[in-house]
Design a protein around this motif. Structure first.
Motif, PDB file in Angstrom:
ATOM      1  N   SER A 209      36.254  51.172  29.115  1.00 39.29           N
ATOM      2  CA  SER A 209      35.493  50.791  30.305  1.00 39.29           C
ATOM      3  C   SER A 209      36.209  51.294  31.553  1.00 39.29           C
ATOM      4  N   ASP A 210      35.467  51.600  32.583  1.00 41.11           N
ATOM      5  CA  ASP A 210      36.107  52.000  33.841  1.00 41.11           C
ATOM      6  C   ASP A 210      36.249  50.815  34.799  1.00 41.11           C
ATOM      7  N   ILE A 211      35.988  49.602  34.288  1.00 41.88           N
ATOM      8  CA  ILE A 211      36.197  48.402  35.120  1.00 41.88           C
ATOM      9  C   ILE A 211      37.698  48.079  35.097  1.00 41.88           C
ATOM     10  N   ASN A 212      38.244  47.746  36.273  1.00 44.19           N
ATOM     11  CA  ASN A 212      39.684  47.482  36.415  1.00 44.19           C
ATOM     12  C   ASN A 212      40.192  46.524  35.327  1.00 44.19           C
ATOM     13  N   ILE A 213      41.300  46.899  34.742  1.00 45.11           N
ATOM     14  CA  ILE A 213      41.859  46.157  33.600  1.00 45.11           C
ATOM     15  C   ILE A 213      42.159  44.691  33.954  1.00 45.11           C
ATOM     16  N   TYR A 214      42.381  44.430  35.237  1.00 46.78           N
ATOM     17  CA  TYR A 214      42.639  43.046  35.655  1.00 46.78           C
ATOM     18  C   TYR A 214      41.437  42.147  35.314  1.00 46.78           C
ATOM     19  N   GLY A 215      40.265  42.745  35.218  1.00 44.93           N
ATOM     20  CA  GLY A 215      39.052  42.002  34.860  1.00 44.93           C
ATOM     21  C   GLY A 215      39.084  41.429  33.457  1.00 44.93           C
ATOM     22  N   ALA A 216      40.011  41.924  32.615  1.00 47.21           N
ATOM     23  CA  ALA A 216      40.100  41.401  31.243  1.00 47.21           C
ATOM     24  C   ALA A 216      40.987  40.159  31.170  1.00 47.21           C
ATOM     25  N   THR A 217      41.569  39.747  32.320  1.00 56.56           N
ATOM     26  CA  THR A 217      42.451  38.566  32.340  1.00 56.56           C
ATOM     27  C   THR A 217      41.720  37.322  31.831  1.00 56.56           C
ATOM     28  N   ASN A 218      40.551  37.082  32.393  1.00 54.03           N
ATOM     29  CA  ASN A 218      39.688  35.972  31.957  1.00 54.03           C
ATOM     30  C   ASN A 218      38.318  36.167  32.621  1.00 54.03           C
ATOM     31  N   LYS A 219      37.392  35.258  32.346  1.00 51.76           N
ATOM     32  CA  LYS A 219      36.023  35.461  32.857  1.00 51.76           C
ATOM     33  C   LYS A 219      35.954  35.356  34.380  1.00 51.76           C
ATOM     34  N   ALA A 220      36.764  34.476  34.965  1.00 54.77           N
ATOM     35  CA  ALA A 220      36.745  34.341  36.431  1.00 54.77           C
ATOM     36  C   ALA A 220      37.176  35.660  37.076  1.00 54.77           C
ATOM     37  N   GLU A 221      38.242  36.259  36.520  1.00 54.29           N
ATOM     38  CA  GLU A 221      38.711  37.531  37.089  1.00 54.29           C
ATOM     39  C   GLU A 221      37.720  38.645  36.794  1.00 54.29           C
ATOM     40  N   PHE A 222      37.094  38.571  35.636  1.00 52.51           N
ATOM     41  CA  PHE A 222      36.094  39.598  35.322  1.00 52.51           C
ATOM     42  C   PHE A 222      34.973  39.564  36.363  1.00 52.51           C
ATOM     43  N   PHE A 223      34.469  38.379  36.649  1.00 46.62           N
ATOM     44  CA  PHE A 223      33.378  38.245  37.619  1.00 46.62           C
ATOM     45  C   PHE A 223      33.796  38.789  38.989  1.00 46.62           C
ATOM     46  N   ALA A 224      35.017  38.446  39.412  1.00 46.96           N
ATOM     47  CA  ALA A 224      35.484  38.894  40.740  1.00 46.96           C
ATOM     48  C   ALA A 224      35.701  40.407  40.771  1.00 46.96           C
ATOM     49  N   VAL A 225      36.297  40.950  39.721  1.00 47.80           N
ATOM     50  CA  VAL A 225      36.580  42.389  39.672  1.00 47.80           C
ATOM     51  C   VAL A 225      35.276  43.195  39.560  1.00 47.80           C
TER      52      VAL A 225
END
Ligand SMILES: [Zn+2]
Length: 266
Positions: A209-225
């Motif tokens: 995925s080209d979504i920032n890896i920080y988004g895989a931290t948890n769902k809250a971070e995924f939503f924000a990223v």
């Protein structure tokens, strides 16, 4: 009781009732001078909306700056800082006519990244770019000033720390920062949204995925990223993540404008 005394007492009672129940109007503040130039120069979202929407954007910024205070911690607060904080706040809620961030009162700007440990126990992260407070820090947001500016500097980037933190606040509106903005998304879309988040977090972890890896931290971070990407590069996001894009237009009730990029300086 003589009528005169009665009238005086009545007037006093009315005065007290008015004083007690009179709702103080929101503080009116003026936007910094040259705010239009600052917005046009620095905020791609603003640059890309039409004139009518620009007026709405300015009005929302003014409202926001009327109830949220911005403080510099070992750093000054310039006009551009105010413009960028307010823009980060307005972009995610641009489609909600009456939105007010009741869960925010102060924004602290730091001159550099900061140590989250100063504010939270048990999490040593000296490179934090932004956070929203809990407990004693309830209704406080902390942003690294360079990170705030960086988010608006590069038109092509998909990162924006200011938007990221304000999306956490929207997420928090229902009481939990969990990636599920119950206050914004209709119940019938909850399950599809959860499934889509899981699928995309898996894709990030798998390196596909080209979504920032920080988004895989948890769902809250995924939503924000994912929201940073959605607002910064909606054209690319739609092309690469159409399902996510479609559901996020339901969460935010808007299709963000395709950014009009500034001409590069020669
Ligand atoms: Zn975050």
């Amino acid at each position: 009781m003589i009528p005169g005394t009665f009238i005086v007492l009545l007037l006093i009672t009315i005065a007290i009732v008015i004083l007690v129940f009179y709702k103080k109007p929101a503080k009116q503040i003026d936007l910094p001078p040259h705010y239009k130039e600052l917005l046009m120069e620095n905020v791609a979202f603003y640059r890309s909306i039409n004139d009518e929407e620009k007026i709405r954007f300015e009005k929302k910024m003014k409202e926001f700056l009327g109830y949220v205070r911005i403080h510099g911690v070992n750093t000054g607060v310039e006009d551009l800082d105010k413009i960028l904080v307010a823009s980060s706040a307005v972009i995610p809620i641009f489609a909600f006519p009456e939105w007010k961030y009741y869960n925010l009162r102060d924004v602290l700007l730091y001159p550099h990244t900061f140590d989250k440990d100063e504010f939270l126990s048990g999490n040593n992260a000296p490179d934090t770019l932004g956070m929203i407070g809990n407990g004693a820090m309830q209704r406080v947001m902390i942003l690294s000033k360079p990170a705030l500016h960086f988010g608006f500097k590069n038109d092509w980037a998909r990162e924006n720390t200011g938007i990221h933190e304000f999306v956490h606040l929207l997420d928090k509106e229902d009481g939990a920062v969990d990636g599920i903005p119950e206050a914004l998304l209709h119940r019938k879309f909850m399950i599809p949204w959860l499934e889509l988040m899981n699928k995309n977090i898996e894709a990030i972890n798998a390196g596909s995925s080209d979504i920032n890896i920080y988004g895989a931290t948890n769902k809250a971070e995924f939503f924000a990223v994912a929201s940073e990407y959605f607002f910064e590069r909606p054209d690319l996001f739609k092309e690469k993540h159409e399902e996510l894009y479609n559901l996020m237009t339901r969460i935010f009730h808007q299709q963000p404008p395709v950014p009009l990029f500034k001409q590069p300086d020669h």
